[in-house]
Design a protein around this motif. Structure first.
Motif, PDB file in Angstrom:
ATOM      1  N   LYS A 163       0.791   5.050  -2.949  1.00 27.27           N
ATOM      2  CA  LYS A 163       0.999   4.321  -1.682  1.00 27.27           C
ATOM      3  C   LYS A 163       1.258   5.291  -0.526  1.00 27.27           C
ATOM      4  O   LYS A 163       0.632   5.213   0.522  1.00 27.27           O
ATOM      5  N   LEU A 181      -2.070  -7.546  10.841  1.00 23.56           N
ATOM      6  CA  LEU A 181      -2.276  -6.604   9.719  1.00 23.56           C
ATOM      7  C   LEU A 181      -1.611  -7.067   8.438  1.00 23.56           C
ATOM      8  O   LEU A 181      -2.076  -6.746   7.345  1.00 23.56           O
ATOM      9  N   TYR A 182      -0.522  -7.801   8.550  1.00 24.70           N
ATOM     10  CA  TYR A 182       0.261  -8.112   7.338  1.00 24.70           C
ATOM     11  C   TYR A 182       0.269  -9.599   6.974  1.00 24.70           C
ATOM     12  O   TYR A 182       0.948  -9.972   6.049  1.00 24.70           O
ATOM     13  N   SER A 183      -0.490 -10.429   7.708  1.00 22.97           N
ATOM     14  CA  SER A 183      -0.444 -11.845   7.342  1.00 22.97           C
ATOM     15  C   SER A 183      -1.478 -12.130   6.257  1.00 22.97           C
ATOM     16  O   SER A 183      -2.391 -11.371   6.030  1.00 22.97           O
ATOM     17  N   PHE A 195       6.980   2.568   7.758  1.00 18.41           N
ATOM     18  CA  PHE A 195       6.635   1.427   8.612  1.00 18.41           C
ATOM     19  C   PHE A 195       5.436   1.715   9.507  1.00 18.41           C
ATOM     20  O   PHE A 195       5.286   2.829  10.029  1.00 18.41           O
ATOM     21  N   ARG A 196       4.610   0.686   9.694  1.00 23.38           N
ATOM     22  CA  ARG A 196       3.346   0.846  10.422  1.00 23.38           C
ATOM     23  C   ARG A 196       3.565   1.052  11.922  1.00 23.38           C
ATOM     24  O   ARG A 196       2.866   1.815  12.575  1.00 23.38           O
ATOM     25  N   LEU A 222       0.990  -6.311  14.241  1.00 24.76           N
ATOM     26  CA  LEU A 222       1.569  -6.231  12.888  1.00 24.76           C
ATOM     27  C   LEU A 222       1.348  -7.542  12.138  1.00 24.76           C
ATOM     28  O   LEU A 222       1.047  -7.542  10.943  1.00 24.76           O
ATOM     29  N   LYS A 223       1.485  -8.646  12.836  1.00 25.40           N
ATOM     30  CA  LYS A 223       1.251  -9.947  12.175  1.00 25.40           C
ATOM     31  C   LYS A 223      -0.199 -10.042  11.696  1.00 25.40           C
ATOM     32  O   LYS A 223      -0.472 -10.530  10.607  1.00 25.40           O
ATOM     33  N   ASP A 248      -0.057   4.120   3.291  1.00 24.16           N
ATOM     34  CA  ASP A 248       0.060   2.678   3.221  1.00 24.16           C
ATOM     35  C   ASP A 248       1.514   2.319   3.562  1.00 24.16           C
ATOM     36  O   ASP A 248       2.444   2.760   2.887  1.00 24.16           O
ATOM     37  N   THR A 249       1.695   1.546   4.655  1.00 22.90           N
ATOM     38  CA  THR A 249       3.055   1.307   5.150  1.00 22.90           C
ATOM     39  C   THR A 249       3.366  -0.188   5.158  1.00 22.90           C
ATOM     40  O   THR A 249       2.480  -1.015   4.979  1.00 22.90           O
ATOM     41  N   ASP A 250       4.627  -0.506   5.393  1.00 25.49           N
ATOM     42  CA  ASP A 250       5.064  -1.899   5.428  1.00 25.49           C
ATOM     43  C   ASP A 250       5.173  -2.385   6.870  1.00 25.49           C
ATOM     44  O   ASP A 250       5.198  -1.583   7.813  1.00 25.49           O
ATOM     45  N   GLU A 251       5.331  -3.703   6.999  1.00 29.45           N
ATOM     46  CA  GLU A 251       5.527  -4.282   8.330  1.00 29.45           C
ATOM     47  C   GLU A 251       6.916  -3.902   8.834  1.00 29.45           C
ATOM     48  O   GLU A 251       7.921  -4.195   8.178  1.00 29.45           O
TER      49      GLU A 251
END
Ligand code: FEO
Length: 399
Positions: free
Chosen positions: A242, A397-399, A302-303, A394-395, A247-250
Motif C-alpha cells: 500500500k 476519490l473515496y466514495s 492521507f490523500r 476526496l469524496k 495508496d492513501t486514505d481519505e
C-alpha cells in the motif's frame, strides 16, 4: 546473559537496542529508539547475517561469541552496506580472519570505501546460493531498497527471509523479538514512520522487490530493524504494498508556517470548513514545531495536503522550505493539494508553494488564498473555497 534469541532451532537473533541515539541517520527523531538486528546461523558452516552500528559493537561481539561458543564464523552475509548494519564488519573480520564476506558487485566498492576491506570476498549474483549444511542461503538483488547494493537472503529450508531494511521499524525490542510477542499498537507509528522516512523515496523499487519476493514461501521475515515477523507477515507485506503504491486514505494534512498567527488562523479556518463538509481525519502541523519526519508520515497516510506559509525574506518560511524540499527529494506522489498563506508586502510564500505544486505534479484543488497582513473576509472565503474543493475531490476519490 547475552542478548541472543533462538528464532529457529539453529538460527539466533544477536541484535542490539539503541536507546541513546536521538536522531537516526543524524536526522530522524527516534523517541522510542531503534534496534539493529543481526542473525547467526549455526550449521556445518556458520553464517552471520548483517552486523550492527558501531556504537553497539562491543555488546554485539559478545553476543556473537556466546553463540559461536569457540567456533569460527565462515561467512558474513552483507545484505546492506549502510553503516547502521555494516559498522561492525571490520571488527568481525579481525576476530574471524578466515570469514568470507558475501556480497554482490555493488557491495564491495562500498566495503573498500568505508572500511578499506578488499580481501576474503565472495561475490554472489541473483539466484546464487550457499549451502551451510542443513541450511541453504539464496540471494536476490533488491536495488534501492534501500541503497543500490541492497540484496536479501532467503533461507529456503526454514522459509526465513533476511530482508535488510525492508519490513523494518523504528523502536527498540523491549524484551520481545517476535511480532506476536510485542505491542504492535505501541509501535504502529514507528513502523510507518520508518517506511515513510527511510524507504519512502523508493516506492517503485519496493514494488519490484515485492513482486520478486511474491513467489517465496515465507514463514518468517527477519529485518535489520524492528520485530521478527512470523505471525503478521501478510499484514506487513500488505502495508508495504500500500505505502509503496502511494495508496492513501481519505483525510487531510494541513501544514502551516506562521510567525504571528495570521497564517495559522487560515489553517484553522480551512480545517473547520473541511469538518463541516464531512472530512474527519484532519491533522494540523506547525512546521516550526513538528519535525518533518512526523509530517511526512502523515502525508504518506492521507490523500489531501494543504500547505500554508507566510512570506519570509521574499520567499517561503524556512521550516516550510525544509518540508517541501524533502517532499520533492522523496518524490512523494499522488496527492491533492491546496495552498494558502500571507504576506505584508511583496509576498513569496504562496508563490513558492505554487511553484512546488508544479514541480511535484500534485493535483491542485483551487486558487490559493493569500492574505495581506491579517486575513480578511475575502481570504476566509477563499479558504472555504479550498476546503470545499478538497472535500469534494476526496469524496469523489473515496466514495
Ligand atoms: Fe538500516 Fe539503510 O540502513
Amino acid at each position: 546473559m547475552h542478548n541472543r534469541v533462538n528464532i529457529s532451532d539453529k538460527i539466533y537473533w544477536v541484535g542490539c537496542n539503541d536507546r541513546r541515539t536521538h536522531l537516526f541517520e543524524n536526522y530522524w527523531p527516534i523517541p522510542k529508539g531503534v534496534a539493529y538486528n543481526s542473525y547467526v546461523i549455526v550449521d556445518e558452516k556458520i553464517a552471520i547475517v548483517d552486523t550492527v552500528e558501531k556504537g553497539a559493537m562491543d555488546e554485539y561481539l559478545d553476543n556473537i561469541e556466546a553463540v559461536l561458543d569457540g567456533r569460527q564464523a565462515d561467512y558474513l552475509i552483507v545484505n546492506h552496506m549502510e553503516p547502521d548494519h555494516s559498522g561492525s564488519i571490520r571488527s568481525l573480520t579481525e576476530r574471524y580472519p578466515n570469514m568470507q564476506i558475501v556480497g554482490n558487485k555493488k557491495t564491495f566498492p562500498m566495503l573498500k570505501g568505508f572500511y578499506g576491506i578488499s580481501e576474503n570476498l565472495l561475490e554472489v549474483k541473483e539466484g546464487d546460493s550457499i549451502d551451510l549444511g542443513e541450511h541453504k542461503l539464496n540471494f536476490a538483488m533488491v536495488p534501492m531498497l534501500h541503497w543500490p547494493e541492497t540484496m536479501v537472503t532467503f533461507e529456503s529450508t526454514k522459509g526465513i527471509l533476511f530482508s535488510g531494511d525492508a519490513f523494518g521499524a523504528f523502536g527498540t525490542l523491549d524484551g520481545s523479538i517476535f511480532d506476536d510477542e510485542l505491542d504492535l499498537d505501541y509501535l504502529e507509528e514507528e513502523i510507518s514512520r520508518y517506511y515513510s522516512n527511510i524507504v519512502g523515496k523508493y516506492g517503485s523499487p519496493t514494488q519490484q522487490a515485492l513482486k520478486k519476493l511474491g513467489g517465496l514461501d515465507i514463514k518468517m521475515i527477519c529485518a535489520t530493524h524492528g520485530p521478527v515477523w512470523r505471525t503478521h507477515i501478510a499484514d506487513i507485506i500488505a502495508k508495504y504494498d500500500k505505502w509503496s503504491k502511494y495508496d492513501t486514505d481519505e483525510g487531510v494534512v494541513i501544514v502551516f508556517s506562521s510567525m504571528y498567527g495570521n497564517t495559522e488562523k487560515m489553517a484553522d479556518n480551512i480545517a473547520r470548513q473541511l469538518v463541516k463538509r464531512g472530512i474527519k481525519k484532519i491533522r494540523i502541523h506547525d512546521a516550526s514545531k513538528t519535525h518533518p519526519s512526523y509530517i511526512i508520515n502523515d502525508i504518506f497516510r492521507f490523500r489531501g495536503v494543504i500547505l500554508g506559509s507566510c512570506a519570509y525574506n521574499g520567499g517561503l518560511f524556512p521550516a516550510m522550505e525544509t518540508l517541501i524540499h524533502e517532499l520533492q527529494n522523496m518524490a512523494v506522489k499522488n496527492h491533492v493539494l491546496g495552498i494558502f498563506g500571507s504576506k505584508a508586502w511583496g509576498g513569496g510564500g504562496v508563490r513558492t508553494l505554487s511553484k512546488f505544486a508544479e514541480t511535484i505534479k500534485w493535483e491542485v484543488v483551487a486558487e490559493p488564498a493569500e492574505a495581506l497582513c491579517a486575513p480578511a473576509n475575502k481570504d476566509y472565503n477563499q479558504c472555504e473555497a479550498i476546503a470545499e474543493s478538497m472535500a469534494n475531490r476526496l469524496k469523489e476519490l473515496y466514495s
